[in-house]
Scaffold this motif. Structure first.
Motif, PDB file in Angstrom:
ATOM      1  N   ALA A   1      -3.562  10.986   5.626  1.00 22.42           N
ATOM      2  CA  ALA A   1      -2.921   9.708   5.923  1.00 22.42           C
ATOM      3  C   ALA A   1      -2.055   9.285   4.745  1.00 22.42           C
ATOM      4  CB  ALA A   1      -3.972   8.637   6.220  1.00 22.42           C
ATOM      5  N   MET A   2      -0.893   8.707   5.044  1.00 23.99           N
ATOM      6  CA  MET A   2       0.009   8.158   4.031  1.00 23.99           C
ATOM      7  C   MET A   2       0.589   6.862   4.554  1.00 23.99           C
ATOM      8  SD  MET A   2       2.087  11.409   2.389  1.00 23.99           S
ATOM      9  CE  MET A   2       2.745  12.025   3.922  1.00 23.99           C
ATOM     10  N   GLU A   3       0.823   5.917   3.655  1.00 24.36           N
ATOM     11  CA  GLU A   3       1.341   4.610   4.069  1.00 24.36           C
ATOM     12  C   GLU A   3       2.227   4.038   2.966  1.00 24.36           C
ATOM     13  OE1 GLU A   3       1.762   1.582   6.912  1.00 24.36           O
ATOM     14  OE2 GLU A   3       0.669   3.478   7.078  1.00 24.36           O
ATOM     15  N   ILE A   4       3.366   3.473   3.364  1.00 19.38           N
ATOM     16  CA  ILE A   4       4.256   2.786   2.427  1.00 19.38           C
ATOM     17  C   ILE A   4       3.725   1.381   2.182  1.00 19.38           C
ATOM     18  CG2 ILE A   4       6.603   1.925   2.060  1.00 19.38           C
ATOM     19  CD1 ILE A   4       7.565   4.162   3.917  1.00 19.38           C
ATOM     20  N   THR A   5       3.601   0.980   0.915  1.00 14.49           N
ATOM     21  CA  THR A   5       3.054  -0.331   0.577  1.00 14.49           C
ATOM     22  C   THR A   5       3.910  -1.012  -0.488  1.00 14.49           C
ATOM     23  OG1 THR A   5       1.625   0.470  -1.217  1.00 14.49           O
ATOM     24  CG2 THR A   5       0.732   0.556   1.033  1.00 14.49           C
ATOM     25  N   ASN A   6       3.485  -2.228  -0.830  1.00 14.68           N
ATOM     26  CA  ASN A   6       4.112  -2.981  -1.918  1.00 14.68           C
ATOM     27  C   ASN A   6       5.626  -3.091  -1.730  1.00 14.68           C
ATOM     28  OD1 ASN A   6       4.115  -4.507  -4.216  1.00 14.68           O
ATOM     29  ND2 ASN A   6       3.498  -2.871  -5.611  1.00 14.68           N
ATOM     30  N   SER A   7       5.994  -3.458  -0.496  1.00 13.19           N
ATOM     31  CA  SER A   7       7.410  -3.652  -0.142  1.00 13.19           C
ATOM     32  C   SER A   7       8.253  -2.412  -0.410  1.00 13.19           C
ATOM     33  CB  SER A   7       7.991  -4.846  -0.913  1.00 13.19           C
ATOM     34  OG  SER A   7       7.254  -6.026  -0.638  1.00 13.19           O
ATOM     35  N   GLY A   8       7.671  -1.242  -0.166  1.00 16.51           N
ATOM     36  CA  GLY A   8       8.393   0.009  -0.332  1.00 16.51           C
ATOM     37  C   GLY A   8       8.358   0.584  -1.725  1.00 16.51           C
TER      38      GLY A   8
END
Length: 399
Positions: A85-92
């Motif tokens: 799993a991977m996810e973009i966080t912290n406004s990119g």
């Protein structure tokens, strides 16, 4: 001829690709694609005009664990876990991705692994990561593992663990769990301090083994045992339920859902908090597999969690007396899906449609589609349901 029949370009990777993630657009018609591999590597491809370049770079989880986080090669966290799993966080600005029981964080500006978080312990493997906002609009990340069946929530900007919820309850409706506010006193990174652990006496540790979970080594800490819970179903033996004097019958919570203590005097304890699975409170056999959560889906302002048995736990976040809490507002279940086997995967399509994939013993597949409701939609439904009930009662009295 179908244009998808012939690939535009072939790319070689040292291992099987287990997941993809498209990074935010760097400049017009140019962006970056991350490919998580089955050996723990992350391949970085530059894409221009829709076509990836001939070369790519790699981020090595094993090297980062050893050189930056002092994890030795014989540590079980150094096993070649696939990136699931991977996810973009912290406004990119960051990418969070799974590395066995831990989470590694990529700084998008430098494209380097900068932090590691420890939400679970081996042999757990994180299977799903999702990002959404809590009641105050702050960005949070949820993650789920395949062994303890705990849902874990992190505050993105402070990297602090805020909540845990056990997803294996037979009757989770109206379960509640507290969400701890971020504290400036808690450190941002969470590497396990091996020297500190070695200095503790063996009396402060316990080893638990079960065929379903494997071997667990637990540190006895105040933050691990300081919680209260109230049973919402009869699946747990009465002598295993702990009731807190402040718990109200109108606010049931699962006997397996550990509520985090509000008193964290020692900051290290908060980050080293691990799920303590009460094996006596969990059904044995195949029922455990049917209660295993499969995916985290942020649907509008709610979190949907499909389980292998085919039902979906719907969690909403709410405020109460200045504090935040999570509550299971619905459990979705379609009897028509029972003959189609086990739920093996799920995805959110077009922001408001949930697709669940089922597989039976004959390897036959079935897709079930749910319309994604918001918290407001569920409120309207429950109000209409109660109103219809009152009208039906009035009609019976008139007869």
């Amino acid at each position: 001829m179908c244009p998808l029949k012939t690939p535009q370009k072939g790319l070689d990777t040292p291992a099987t690709v287990s997941c993809f993630l498209v990074m935010p657009v760097v400049k017009k018609n140019s962006y970056v694609v991350l490919a998580g591999l089955s050996d723990g590597l992350v391949a970085v491809f530059s894409v221009s005009q829709g076509i990836p370049g001939d070369s790519c770079s790699y981020l090595c989880s094993h090297t980062a664990n050893r050189s930056k986080f002092n994890i030795s090669d014989d540590d079980p966290r150094q096993n070649p876990y696939p990136v699931k799993a991977m996810e973009i966080t912290n406004s990119g600005a960051e990418v969070w991705y799974s590395n066995g029981p831990g989470i590694l964080i990529i700084d998008c500006a430098s494209m380097e692994i900068s932090r590691r978080l420890e939400p679970f312990s081996p042999p757990s493997v994180i299977t799903s990561i999702a990002c959404n906002s809590e009641c105050h609009g702050e960005e949070v990340v949820w993650c789920l593992d395949d062994k303890s069946n705990f849902l874990v929530m992190y505050h993105v900007t402070t990297y602090q663990l805020c909540a845990r919820y056990f997803c294996g309850d037979c009757s989770p409706l109206r379960d509640m769990f507290t969400i701890q506010p971020p504290s400036a006193a808690i450190p941002a990174t969470a590497p396990i301090k091996h020297k500190a652990m070695e200095s503790n006496p063996l009396a402060d540790m316990s080893i638990i083994y079960s065929p379903e979970v494997g071997t667990q080594i637990l540190n006895h800490q105040d933050s691990l045992t300081d919680y209260c819970s109230v049973s919402s179903c009869s699946s747990s033996p009465p002598n295993r339920i702990t009731r807190c004097p402040s718990s109200l019958p109108s606010s049931p919570t699962s006997s397996s859902s550990a509520l985090l203590s509000t008193d964290f005097e020692e900051s290290d304890k908060f980050h080293e908090l691990k799920p303590s699975l009460d094996h006596d409170a969990v059904p044995a056999g195949d029922n455990v597999q049917h209660l295993q959560a499969v995916k985290i889906l942020p649907v509008k302002d709610l979190i949907w969690i499909p389980r292998r048995g085919g039902d979906i736990i719907v969690i909403g976040l709410e405020k109460e007396s200045g504090m935040q809490r999570g509550r299971v507002i619905a459990v979705l279940k379609a009897r028509e899906l029972a003959p189609y086997g086990t739920l093996v995967d799920a995805a959110l399509i077009a922001k408001d449609t949930v697709v669940c994939c089922f597989q039976n013993e004959d390897t036959e597949w079935c897709l079930a589609v749910w319309r994604g409701w918001s918290a407001r939609d569920f409120d309207v439904f429950y109000q209409a349901y109660e109103e219809l009930g009152r009208l039906e009662t009035c009609m019976r009295k008139r007869r």
